[in-house]
Design an enzyme around this catalytic site. Structure first.
Site, PDB file in Angstrom:
ATOM      1  N   SER A 177     134.370   9.824  33.974  1.00 46.70           N
ATOM      2  CA  SER A 177     135.295  10.668  33.226  1.00 46.70           C
ATOM      3  C   SER A 177     135.774  10.053  31.929  1.00 46.70           C
ATOM      4  O   SER A 177     135.999  10.762  30.960  1.00 46.70           O
ATOM      5  CB  SER A 177     136.493  11.035  34.105  1.00 46.70           C
ATOM      6  OG  SER A 177     137.038   9.891  34.723  1.00 46.70           O
ATOM      7  N   HIS A 205     132.501  16.079  36.044  1.00 44.87           N
ATOM      8  CA  HIS A 205     132.208  16.207  34.608  1.00 44.87           C
ATOM      9  C   HIS A 205     130.759  16.566  34.332  1.00 44.87           C
ATOM     10  O   HIS A 205     130.365  16.686  33.180  1.00 44.87           O
ATOM     11  CB  HIS A 205     132.549  14.907  33.874  1.00 44.87           C
ATOM     12  CG  HIS A 205     134.005  14.618  33.887  1.00 44.87           C
ATOM     13  ND1 HIS A 205     134.893  15.216  33.018  1.00 44.87           N
ATOM     14  CD2 HIS A 205     134.746  13.856  34.694  1.00 44.87           C
ATOM     15  CE1 HIS A 205     136.112  14.796  33.272  1.00 44.87           C
ATOM     16  NE2 HIS A 205     136.055  13.974  34.299  1.00 44.87           N
ATOM     17  N   LYS A 237     137.303  22.115  35.035  1.00 45.65           N
ATOM     18  CA  LYS A 237     136.698  21.581  33.812  1.00 45.65           C
ATOM     19  C   LYS A 237     135.727  22.608  33.225  1.00 45.65           C
ATOM     20  O   LYS A 237     136.173  23.560  32.638  1.00 45.65           O
ATOM     21  CB  LYS A 237     136.119  20.208  34.096  1.00 45.65           C
ATOM     22  CG  LYS A 237     137.287  19.227  34.272  1.00 45.65           C
ATOM     23  CD  LYS A 237     137.006  17.914  34.904  1.00 45.65           C
ATOM     24  CE  LYS A 237     138.329  17.166  35.048  1.00 45.65           C
ATOM     25  NZ  LYS A 237     138.318  16.158  36.100  1.00 45.65           N
TER      26      LYS A 237
HETATM   27  C1  LIG Z   1     139.301  15.653  36.976  1.00 42.84           C
HETATM   28  C2  LIG Z   1     138.597  14.895  38.028  1.00 42.84           C
HETATM   29  C3  LIG Z   1     138.947  15.060  39.374  1.00 42.84           C
HETATM   30  C4  LIG Z   1     140.103  15.889  39.796  1.00 42.84           C
HETATM   31  O1  LIG Z   1     139.842  17.245  39.659  1.00 42.84           O
HETATM   32  P1  LIG Z   1     141.045  18.264  39.489  1.00 42.84           P
HETATM   33  O2  LIG Z   1     140.466  19.579  39.828  1.00 42.84           O
HETATM   34  O3  LIG Z   1     141.489  18.145  38.067  1.00 42.84           O
HETATM   35  O4  LIG Z   1     142.124  17.841  40.439  1.00 42.84           O
HETATM   36  C5  LIG Z   1     138.194  14.389  40.312  1.00 42.84           C
HETATM   37  N1  LIG Z   1     137.180  13.577  39.955  1.00 42.84           N
HETATM   38  C6  LIG Z   1     136.843  13.377  38.666  1.00 42.84           C
HETATM   39  C7  LIG Z   1     135.712  12.469  38.335  1.00 42.84           C
HETATM   40  C8  LIG Z   1     137.554  14.021  37.676  1.00 42.84           C
HETATM   41  O5  LIG Z   1     137.251  13.793  36.404  1.00 42.84           O
END
Ligand SMILES: *Cc1c(COP(=O)(O)O)cnc(C)c1O
Length: 386
Positions: A177, A205, A237
């Site tokens: 991330s 991602h 995302k």
């Molecule tokens: C953003 C993210 C999460 C968490 O996801 P949310 O839906 O925002 O709670 C988990 N793992 C990774 C690698 C992330 O980037």
């Protein structure tokens, strides 16, 4: 023991205090904050779907039918046909037997890791794994080791030397991330198979962003999805929605339903959100131009950054719209971010503990809604500031 006031003062003095922005607009290339229009380079809305009319309409239509609140957890009476349909579509797309919706990616990771920890007492994490994966192991009281970033050779040695009996969990982000680089998935799968470990892929991602139809890390590496026992994608995302979905074998998903506390003890995701995500999934698969355009933006930025001498990591093997500009010092990172904001560009600094000490950075992200002249404007601003 420190009081909260002392802890807050220490945070501030270390240059680590965080503040929230308060937006008056939807996500997009331009956002409005305190009456100021800012060119945004820090959202995870990679495909530009968070304010897409078709998805908003799908949400409106479904909320007219289902209302807003889901009223209860999935296991009581909060589960609807809209949830089931999205789970089936996701399972089909990923080639897995079943899929299960969670309230968020954070909850999904807690749920999956704590459930697998019932039978996998030892966990191996990439050092740069997302906090929620690590928190899952901590909550479960797993024995936890963090291998050097992307270093499958070291992990292989650790697995061979492991003297405690029983299968292990190996957990990794597919695309990291904060660095935008890729996990060595084929090597990890091989290690897991050799060692009888369970590999859990957090594709937050990658899903929607890389691979055919946005199918994520497996598609990018041309790996049969079925060779991975469990995959997670967040809906927050590239999907432009909220929530998360886990795909896996029948036994993994059924265990999550039966044993996972972050699944059981929380209200179900609103059904209308599941319908919106269903629309997002369909757009994501169909509209390849969004990924092609991201690739063009990334190439354009790398070329321009080179001419102005901006220090960048090596470009990864896939078009990943996350580019870390490592500054190092936290206060300097904040100062750069503020200087950019004076030029009406929003690029917030990322500091410890989100990234390791001494690696504060500007984490630049692109959206399919950006245009090439937005990138030029960003490069011009960097040229002036640096
Ligand atoms: C953003 C993210 C999460 C968490 O996801 P949310 O839906 O925002 O709670 C988990 N793992 C990774 C690698 C992330 O980037």
């Amino acid at each position: 023991m420190r009081t909260l006031t002392e802890a807050l003062d220490a945070q501030k003095n270390a240059g680590l205090e965080r503040q929230r922005l308060s937006l008056d607009s939807a996500q997009g290339r331009l956002i409005t904050v305190n009456g100021q229009s800012l060119l945004s380079f820090c959202s995870n809305d990679y495909l530009g779907l968070a304010a897409d009319e078709r998805i908003v309409e799908a949400f409106q239509r479904a909320s007219k039918h289902y209302g807003l609140g889901s009223g209860a957890s999935h296991l009581i009476c909060g589960h609807s046909r809209a949830h089931t349909e999205l789970e089936e579509a996701f399972a089909e797309f990923t080639g897995q037997q079943r899929a299960l919706l969670f309230g968020s990616g954070y909850l999904a990771n807690l749920g999956v890791v704590t459930t697998l920890a019932r039978t996998h007492k030892q966990a191996y994490h990439d050092r740069l794994n997302h906090a929620s994966l690590l928190d899952g192991s901590r909550l479960a009281g797993q024995r936890l080791r963090r291998y050097p970033h992307r270093d499958h050779t070291t992990l292989g040695q650790w697995l061979e030397q492991q003297h405690r009996p029983g299968p292990s969990l190996i957990a990794t982000d597919g695309v990291f991330s904060m660095d935008g680089d890729l996990a060595p998935l084929a090597e990890l799968i091989q290690l897991a198979e050799k060692n009888g470990s369970h590999l859990y892929l957090d594709d937050a991602h990658a899903f929607g962003v890389i691979g055919k139809e946005g199918g994520g890390s497996c598609c990018h590496w041309s790996i049969d999805q079925a060779s991975l026992p469990t995959i997670m994608a967040t809906l927050g995302k590239a999907f432009g929605c909220y929530g998360a979905i886990v795909a896996g074998s029948h036994d993994v998903i059924e265990s999550l339903i039966q044993f996972s506390r972050p699944y059981t003890y929380t209200t179900a995701l609103p059904a209308a959100m599941a319908s919106a995500a269903m629309e997002a999934l369909s757009i994501m698969r169909k509209e390849q131009w969004r990924r092609d355009h991201l690739a063009d933006l990334i190439n354009h930025f790398y070329a321009g950054a080179e001419t102005i001498g901006l220090p960048l990591p090596r470009k990864p093997a896939a078009a990943i719209p996350i580019i870390p500009i490592i500054i190092g010092d936290s206060e300097q990172t904040v100062a750069l971010s503020e200087a950019l904001q004076q030029q009406e560009i929003l690029l917030t600094g990322i500091r410890p503990p989100t990234v390791p000490e001494g690696q504060s950075r500007l984490r630049l992200t692109f959206s399919a809604l950006h245009r090439q002249d937005d990138i030029d404007r960003l490069l011009d601003a960097f040229k002036q500031i640096l």
